[in-house]
Scaffold this motif. Structure first.
Motif, PDB file in Angstrom:
ATOM      1  N   THR A 130       0.832  -1.207   0.000  1.00  0.00           N
ATOM      2  CA  THR A 130       0.000   0.000   0.000  1.00  0.00           C
ATOM      3  C   THR A 130       0.863   1.252   0.000  1.00  0.00           C
ATOM      4  N   TRP A 131       1.889   1.288   0.873  1.00  0.00           N
ATOM      5  CA  TRP A 131       2.761   2.466   0.921  1.00  0.00           C
ATOM      6  C   TRP A 131       3.511   2.649  -0.391  1.00  0.00           C
ATOM      7  N   PHE A 132       4.023   1.544  -0.956  1.00  0.00           N
ATOM      8  CA  PHE A 132       4.741   1.648  -2.229  1.00  0.00           C
ATOM      9  C   PHE A 132       3.813   2.130  -3.342  1.00  0.00           C
ATOM     10  N   ALA A 133       2.584   1.616  -3.360  1.00  0.00           N
ATOM     11  CA  ALA A 133       1.634   2.030  -4.387  1.00  0.00           C
ATOM     12  C   ALA A 133       1.324   3.515  -4.274  1.00  0.00           C
ATOM     13  N   LEU A 134       1.135   4.002  -3.055  1.00  0.00           N
ATOM     14  CA  LEU A 134       0.875   5.429  -2.861  1.00  0.00           C
ATOM     15  C   LEU A 134       2.063   6.270  -3.323  1.00  0.00           C
ATOM     16  N   ALA A 135       3.277   5.774  -3.053  1.00  0.00           N
ATOM     17  CA  ALA A 135       4.474   6.509  -3.478  1.00  0.00           C
ATOM     18  C   ALA A 135       4.532   6.629  -4.994  1.00  0.00           C
ATOM     19  N   PHE A 136       4.277   5.548  -5.710  1.00  0.00           N
ATOM     20  CA  PHE A 136       4.366   5.590  -7.171  1.00  0.00           C
ATOM     21  C   PHE A 136       3.163   6.308  -7.790  1.00  0.00           C
ATOM     22  N   MET A 137       2.035   6.291  -7.115  1.00  0.00           N
ATOM     23  CA  MET A 137       0.904   7.093  -7.582  1.00  0.00           C
ATOM     24  C   MET A 137       1.230   8.582  -7.466  1.00  0.00           C
ATOM     25  N   LEU A 138       1.868   8.951  -6.374  1.00  0.00           N
ATOM     26  CA  LEU A 138       2.279  10.343  -6.203  1.00  0.00           C
ATOM     27  C   LEU A 138       3.280  10.743  -7.276  1.00  0.00           C
ATOM     28  N   ALA A 139       4.256   9.858  -7.527  1.00  0.00           N
ATOM     29  CA  ALA A 139       5.240  10.160  -8.568  1.00  0.00           C
ATOM     30  C   ALA A 139       4.581  10.270  -9.937  1.00  0.00           C
ATOM     31  N   GLY A 140       3.627   9.374 -10.217  1.00  0.00           N
ATOM     32  CA  GLY A 140       2.929   9.430 -11.500  1.00  0.00           C
ATOM     33  C   GLY A 140       2.111  10.698 -11.652  1.00  0.00           C
ATOM     34  N   LYS A 141       1.437  11.101 -10.574  1.00  0.00           N
ATOM     35  CA  LYS A 141       0.651  12.329 -10.611  1.00  0.00           C
ATOM     36  C   LYS A 141       1.538  13.534 -10.864  1.00  0.00           C
ATOM     37  N   PHE A 142       2.686  13.573 -10.214  1.00  0.00           N
ATOM     38  CA  PHE A 142       3.627  14.678 -10.398  1.00  0.00           C
ATOM     39  C   PHE A 142       4.097  14.733 -11.848  1.00  0.00           C
ATOM     40  N   PHE A 143       4.418  13.580 -12.429  1.00  0.00           N
ATOM     41  CA  PHE A 143       4.910  13.541 -13.799  1.00  0.00           C
ATOM     42  C   PHE A 143       3.823  13.973 -14.787  1.00  0.00           C
ATOM     43  N   VAL A 144       2.594  13.454 -14.574  1.00  0.00           N
ATOM     44  CA  VAL A 144       1.503  13.807 -15.481  1.00  0.00           C
ATOM     45  C   VAL A 144       1.192  15.295 -15.411  1.00  0.00           C
ATOM     46  N   THR A 145       1.249  15.852 -14.201  1.00  0.00           N
ATOM     47  CA  THR A 145       0.901  17.263 -14.023  1.00  0.00           C
ATOM     48  C   THR A 145       1.965  18.200 -14.564  1.00  0.00           C
ATOM     49  N   PHE A 146       3.234  17.860 -14.320  1.00  0.00           N
ATOM     50  CA  PHE A 146       4.294  18.781 -14.674  1.00  0.00           C
ATOM     51  C   PHE A 146       5.238  18.263 -15.750  1.00  0.00           C
ATOM     52  N   GLY A 147       5.203  16.972 -16.017  1.00  0.00           N
ATOM     53  CA  GLY A 147       6.133  16.419 -16.998  1.00  0.00           C
ATOM     54  C   GLY A 147       5.900  16.964 -18.388  1.00  0.00           C
TER      55      GLY A 147
END
Length: 290
Positions: free
Chosen positions: A234-251
């Motif tokens: 669960t913690w790992f999934a939340l971490a990669f979801m956060l990273a994905g959201k950051f990339f989609v928003t600003f990448g």
């Protein structure tokens, strides 16, 4: 009329700037990502510890019964090193000083019967003789199940349970007990030289006489919840979801800024492609640089 190439270039640069994350957003996102990864790693470590604990307890429970620790070693008895050890001891029960502790078991609601065992060296050990239903709470209903004289007990060493149960404190002055608090029970019953632990009697131990009147032993529940892998994922999934959201928003803004750096040029009117690309009487051609 405004130059369309200049307008397009300015718009791309504006979008690039708008998509660029602020410094505090980047720092906050990286911090949250690191914390989530750390929590996942911590749960993996906890899982390894829990599996080792389960294996250790299983070995203790199924090992041959050994004498309980000597009185000199009692201060060093701990849950990590000693709980659930298969032990044996001998002595005489002090039935007039038993204590009933509320319990819910596979047999239903009722009580644990904790009775002091007087040993030959003068020390006393509280023995959880087993479970009795509510209708047999009164000692007079099970006197035939109380063994007299010398008995030998085998069972599992357990660590004291101070203060009380979940959201319920022991009330010694009213003889209401919700946990097996050795020190409090010893004080309430006037016991001396009492071991700081108690023993859960085995089903086949001499803790009771008769299959009906005596307490039912051997009901110790050994269960260690082990959901650490689920928590870690669960913690790992939340971490990669956060990273994905950051990339989609600003990448995307990073790619747009790269495109904006190429720039645009204005080809004067009358050039070779002007006739084909005119948008006005004197408009030039917008040519993207390579």
């Amino acid at each position: 009329m405004s130059d369309s190439g200049t307008v397009t270039s300015n718009a791309d640069r504006t979008r690039g700037k708008a998509a660029r994350p602020r410094l505090w957003v980047t720092v906050l996102s990286l911090t949250a990502f690191a914390i989530l990864i750390a929590l996942g790693v911590w749960q993996i470590e906890r899982r390894a510890w829990k599996l080792a604990l389960i294996d250790r307890v299983e070995q203790r429970v199924h090992a041959p019964a050994q004498p309980i620790p000597a009185p000199a070693a009692w201060p060093a008895v701990t849950a990590a090193n000693d709980e659930y050890r298969h032990v044996n001891l001998a002595g005489r029960f002090l039935h007039d000083r038993e204590t009933l502790v509320q319990a819910v078991t596979e047999e239903g609601p009722g009580y644990w019967v904790l009775t002091p065992l007087q040993r030959h060296d003068g020390t006393q050990v509280l023995v959880n003789r087993g479970f009795v239903p509510t209708e047999r709470r009164d000692a007079s209903t099970r006197q035939g199940g109380n063994p007299e004289g010398e008995v030998e007990i085998t069972g599992l060493l357990r660590i004291t349970e101070p203060k009380g149960g979940f959201l319920r404190n022991n009330v010694p002055q009213h003889n209401r007990w919700y946990s097996r608090d050795i020190a409090a029970i010893a004080t309430a019953r006037g016991l001396h030289d009492v071991a700081p632990f108690f023993v859960d009697a085995d089903a086949g131990s001499q803790s009771a006489q008769g299959p009906v009147q005596g307490p039912i032993g051997g009901l110790t529940v050994i269960r260690f919840p082990n959901n650490h892998l689920i928590y870690a994922l669960t913690w790992f999934a939340l971490a990669f979801m956060l990273a994905g959201k950051f990339f989609v928003t600003f990448g995307g803004g990073l790619f747009r800024r790269k495109k904006a750096r190429k720039g645009f040029v204005h080809e004067p009117a009358g050039g070779p492609d002007a006739a084909a690309r005119r948008t006005g009487s004197d408009a030039g051609t917008i040519v993207e640089q390579a």
